[in-house]
Each structure stands twice: as C-alpha cells, then as structure tokens.
Write an enzyme that holds these catalytic residues in place. Structure first.
Site, PDB file in Angstrom:
ATOM      1  N   SER A  58      -2.937  -0.845  12.698  1.00  0.00           N
ATOM      2  CA  SER A  58      -4.330  -0.449  12.879  1.00  0.00           C
ATOM      3  C   SER A  58      -4.680  -0.045  14.304  1.00  0.00           C
ATOM      4  O   SER A  58      -5.664   0.645  14.518  1.00  0.00           O
ATOM      5  CB  SER A  58      -5.247  -1.583  12.441  1.00  0.00           C
ATOM      6  OG  SER A  58      -5.040  -2.714  13.261  1.00  0.00           O
ATOM      7  N   HIS A  81      -4.579  -0.256   5.691  1.00  0.00           N
ATOM      8  CA  HIS A  81      -4.967   0.964   6.407  1.00  0.00           C
ATOM      9  C   HIS A  81      -4.225   2.192   5.905  1.00  0.00           C
ATOM     10  O   HIS A  81      -4.436   3.289   6.408  1.00  0.00           O
ATOM     11  CB  HIS A  81      -4.707   0.818   7.917  1.00  0.00           C
ATOM     12  CG  HIS A  81      -5.756   0.035   8.624  1.00  0.00           C
ATOM     13  ND1 HIS A  81      -6.989   0.542   8.951  1.00  0.00           N
ATOM     14  CD2 HIS A  81      -5.774  -1.262   9.035  1.00  0.00           C
ATOM     15  CE1 HIS A  81      -7.718  -0.386   9.560  1.00  0.00           C
ATOM     16  NE2 HIS A  81      -6.997  -1.487   9.620  1.00  0.00           N
ATOM     17  N   LYS A 138     -11.726  -1.127   2.667  1.00  0.00           N
ATOM     18  CA  LYS A 138     -11.536  -0.021   3.617  1.00  0.00           C
ATOM     19  C   LYS A 138     -11.669   1.304   2.850  1.00  0.00           C
ATOM     20  O   LYS A 138     -12.755   1.602   2.383  1.00  0.00           O
ATOM     21  CB  LYS A 138     -10.209  -0.192   4.352  1.00  0.00           C
ATOM     22  CG  LYS A 138     -10.259  -1.422   5.279  1.00  0.00           C
ATOM     23  CD  LYS A 138      -9.071  -1.573   6.204  1.00  0.00           C
ATOM     24  CE  LYS A 138      -9.335  -2.655   7.227  1.00  0.00           C
ATOM     25  NZ  LYS A 138      -8.513  -3.873   7.048  1.00  0.00           N
TER      26      LYS A 138
HETATM   27  C1  LIG Z   1      -8.435  -5.294   7.126  1.00  0.00           C
HETATM   28  C2  LIG Z   1      -7.083  -5.839   6.935  1.00  0.00           C
HETATM   29  C3  LIG Z   1      -6.876  -7.022   6.221  1.00  0.00           C
HETATM   30  C4  LIG Z   1      -8.010  -7.849   5.701  1.00  0.00           C
HETATM   31  O1  LIG Z   1      -8.630  -7.225   4.617  1.00  0.00           O
HETATM   32  P1  LIG Z   1      -9.980  -7.854   4.027  1.00  0.00           P
HETATM   33  O2  LIG Z   1     -10.006  -7.416   2.605  1.00  0.00           O
HETATM   34  O3  LIG Z   1     -11.081  -7.306   4.861  1.00  0.00           O
HETATM   35  O4  LIG Z   1      -9.859  -9.340   4.172  1.00  0.00           O
HETATM   36  C5  LIG Z   1      -5.572  -7.419   6.002  1.00  0.00           C
HETATM   37  N1  LIG Z   1      -4.521  -6.723   6.482  1.00  0.00           N
HETATM   38  C6  LIG Z   1      -4.687  -5.585   7.197  1.00  0.00           C
HETATM   39  C7  LIG Z   1      -3.493  -4.838   7.709  1.00  0.00           C
HETATM   40  C8  LIG Z   1      -5.967  -5.117   7.455  1.00  0.00           C
HETATM   41  O5  LIG Z   1      -6.129  -4.017   8.166  1.00  0.00           O
END
Ligand SMILES: *Cc1c(COP(=O)(O)O)cnc(C)c1O
Length: 397
Positions: free
Chosen positions: A184, A212, A243
């Site tokens: 990220s 991501h 996301k």
């Molecule tokens: C955002 C993210 C998470 C967490 O996801 P949520 O559903 O918001 O808890 C886990 N792993 C990665 C790589 C992320 O970018």
C-alpha cells in the site's frame, strides 16, 4: 488509580505531538466520492481514498443496500453459527469464490479479522510462516496469534524468500508464503509468478492479501492471480469489501474448500464476532454482479492511472515504480511532505503525506490514489496543483 495512568497518558500524547507524529483527522461532511466537502466549508478533490472503482457512493450500491434493509432487516444479533447466516451471506460467499476462481469463501466483519483469524487454526509450532517484510499490520498480528515459526523476507526479494524457504524446509511440516498483492505504500505488486515457482520448488502454500489489488490489477480486476495468470493456484486469498469493492465494510478469506471449512470451525474472529449486516451483504452481491457484467470501471481506472502517472513523470516528479492505482510521489523529507500536503489542500487537492513510522525513515512521500470516480478534469486539476506547489517548494524545476 486513574490519576497515575492519566498522567502517563498525557505525557505520552504530548511526546507523540512533539515528535510530529500526532494524527489529526480532517472531517468530511459529504458522502465519499471524487468531490467532497470538508468541515472548513471547502470543496476538495479526494485523491487519498481507497475508493478505486468509485463505488463508495454508487447509486446502484446505495439502492441495493436500501433494498436489503427492507428485505433482510438491519442487524443480525448473532454470530454465523448460531443464527447469523442468511441466504444472502451464502450468496455473497459464492460470488466471491466465482470472482477469484476459488472453491469456497468465508466472510468476516473486516479483512483485519480475516487476517487475524487465518493462521492460528491452520498452523502450529511444527509449521513455518514466511512473510514479506512490508505485509499489512493485520497479517503481522495474525501471525503473532499463531505458534508457527516465523520467517521474514525483504519486500518482494525473491533471493531472500528462497533463503528463508531453504531454512524453513529443514524443520517445518507445512510452509506458507504470505504476501500482500499490492503493497500500500509504494503501490508495487508482489512478483506472484516467481513466488508461485518457489512455492512449487519448496513445497510451500501461498497466501495473498488482495486488499489493494482486487478490483484494481489484472485486465478485469480479478487481482494478482489474473495479472500473473495463476488463477486457482493460490491456496488462500484474503480481501476486503472496504476498498475497491464498494468501500463499505466486510472481509473475506477465499480458497481451498477444506481450508475454508476448517476456518468456519475454528477461526476465532468468525466464531466470536457478529455476522456481517445484511445491507453490506446486499450491496456486496450487487457489486460482484456489476463486476461480472462489465469491465467499464476497471478500464476507466487503468486509463486514469496511466494518464496521471504519465503526466506526473513528465513533470519531473520522482514516482515509485507502481503497478496499481497507488502513486507514491517521493519527497524523502518528512516536513516537506506535510507542507506540500497542506499547500495542495489549499489548492483543493486532498492528499496525505506519509513519513516515519508509516514508511521507513528518509522515505517520506505523498501517496496519491487514483479512482474510476475521477474525471479527466479532476486529474488535470490535481496535476496542475502538483506542478504549482512542486515548483514553489523546489521539488521540481
Ligand atoms: C485495508 C487492509 C486490510 C484491512 O482491511 P479492513 O477490511 O479495512 O479491515 C488488510 N490488509 C491490507 C493489505 C489492507 O490494505
């Protein structure tokens, strides 16, 4: 007693502030989309949401959520195995598996829970987890909850991964390579083709966190297994509905059916936490239906990303190599990243500067996230603002 803790807390908070690490929250007063209003009364363009496909306030998803409120109610008041499983939960699990080309799926309240609950049921002290050094915090926490031996390889470094696999092979019963699909902070993609070769050579499993990358990479947004043409070869995939996939809430693990079956029996965040709310599930189903019907949003995201990167590089900005919708504009200096983000906000561009400890010392940056919700004029306005502020601050000539 609280007085003593309170003193300590006040001190701690002060030192966070003095170190320049205090996270202030800007307040948005509109839905999450390309153009947002903030509580200062300003309208700004949002370039820091994980709203990759522009679905966070998409009318079709809002409508699906409302319809599901009417058909299936608001709350579940139960974990899945007592009375928290509706027909729609099973439908969404099936649609996620179809999307990724996997056998079965288990839903969680968030991907943080999916990652927190995936290792402990599957691996014991006899096993080895071989994890990329830049993996997400939730993976690190999940690994901590499990007794397996831990190995850490340098980000996307395949020689180092091979070393760790050799080491782990001496003693471990099962080995699993664990990686984010897209990292990220840089936007680079895990070299899944090489990871897959090494997994075969050393008889290891593969787990990928697609938070991501799903919806974003691969020609039709099926994530890293599509990008590297290894659909069906990854044992465990975790991901989020928070996301690209609508930006609401919900996480999942999808993969081999016996793995998913055991998680339903033993994964603690699944067994001991509330079932996903129907409205989120209904919107999720609609979202996967939309992604199956058309690639319009993925195509627009890819066109937008290429356009933005091309213009920014031409302007002379130092951009980390990226294969995703993440564009890290490297500034190296923490203070500069803060000043530049503030000046960009004054130009109507909402972005955030990242610096230590979120990224390594001396690697401060502004992370720009491109979305299918951005129109060409949004991108042009952002590029113009970067050019103006970049020149003012001596970042570009
Ligand atoms: C955002 C993210 C998470 C967490 O996801 P949520 O559903 O918001 O808890 C886990 N792993 C990665 C790589 C992320 O970018």
């Amino acid at each position: 007693m609280y007085g003593k803790l309170q003193d300590w807390l006040k001190n701690e908070l002060k030192s966070i502030e003095e170190a320049g690490l205090y996270k202030k929250e800007r307040i948005i007063v509109t839905p999450q989309e390309a153009e947002i209003g903030i509580n200062t009364g300003n309208e700004v363009l949002n370039f820091c949401a994980n709203n990759y496909l522009g679905l966070s306030n998409h009318p079709a998803l809002v409508e699906a959520a409302k319809d599901t409120l009417d058909s299936h109610g608001f709350g579940m008041s139960s974990v899945r195995f007592i009375c928290g499983t509706q027909d729609i939960h099973k439908t969404l699990e099936r649609k996620i598996a179809e999307f990724f080309g996997t056998e079965d799926t288990i839903l969680y309240a968030a991907c943080f829970d999916a990652n927190g609950g995936v290792f402990e049921p599957l691996f014991t002290a006899e096993d080895a987890i071989i994890s990329d050094s830049l993996n997400h915090a939730s993976i690190i926490d999940g690994v901590r909850l499990c007794k397996a031996q831990r190995f850490r390889y340098e980000n996307a470094n395949m020689e180092d991964l091979e070393e760790k696999l050799k080491e782990a092979s001496r003693t471990a019963r099962f080995k699993v390579i664990v990686t984010d699909g897209v990292f990220s902070m840089d936007g680079n993609v895990a070299p899944m083709n090489k990871i897959n070769e090494l997994a075969k050579k050393y008889d290891a499993l593969i787990m990928v966190d697609e938070c991501h990358s799903a919806g974003v990479v691969g020609k039709t947004g099926r994530g890293v297994t599509e990008l590297f043409n290894i659909r069906g070869e990854v044992d465990i995939i975790t991901g989020t509905l928070g996301k690209a996939f609508g930006g609401g809430i919900g996480g999942f693990t999808t993969g081999r059916k016996e793995i998913i079956e055991l998680l339903r029996q033993r994964s603690r965040p699944y067994l001991f936490s509330n079932s996903l709310i129907p409205a989120a599930v209904g919107a999720g189903i609609k979202m996967f239906d939309m992604m199956t019907e058309t690639n319009e949003l993925q195509d627009k995201l890819h066109t937008n990303t290429d356009y933005f990167l091309g213009k920014m590089k031409a302007a002379g900005f130092d951009i980390k190599p990226t294969k995703s919708a993440i564009c890290a504009v490297m500034l190296y200096d923490a203070k500069l990243s803060q000043v530049m983000a503030e000046k960009l906000l004054a130009e109507g561009i909402y972005v955030i500067g990242f610096y230590y400890p979120v990224v390594a010392k001396g690697l401060a940056r502004i992370r720009v996230q491109i979305s299918a919700a951005h129109e060409r004029e949004h991108l042009d306005k952002c590029i113009a603002a970067f050019n103006k502020v970049g020149k003012e601050l001596g970042v570009i000539k």
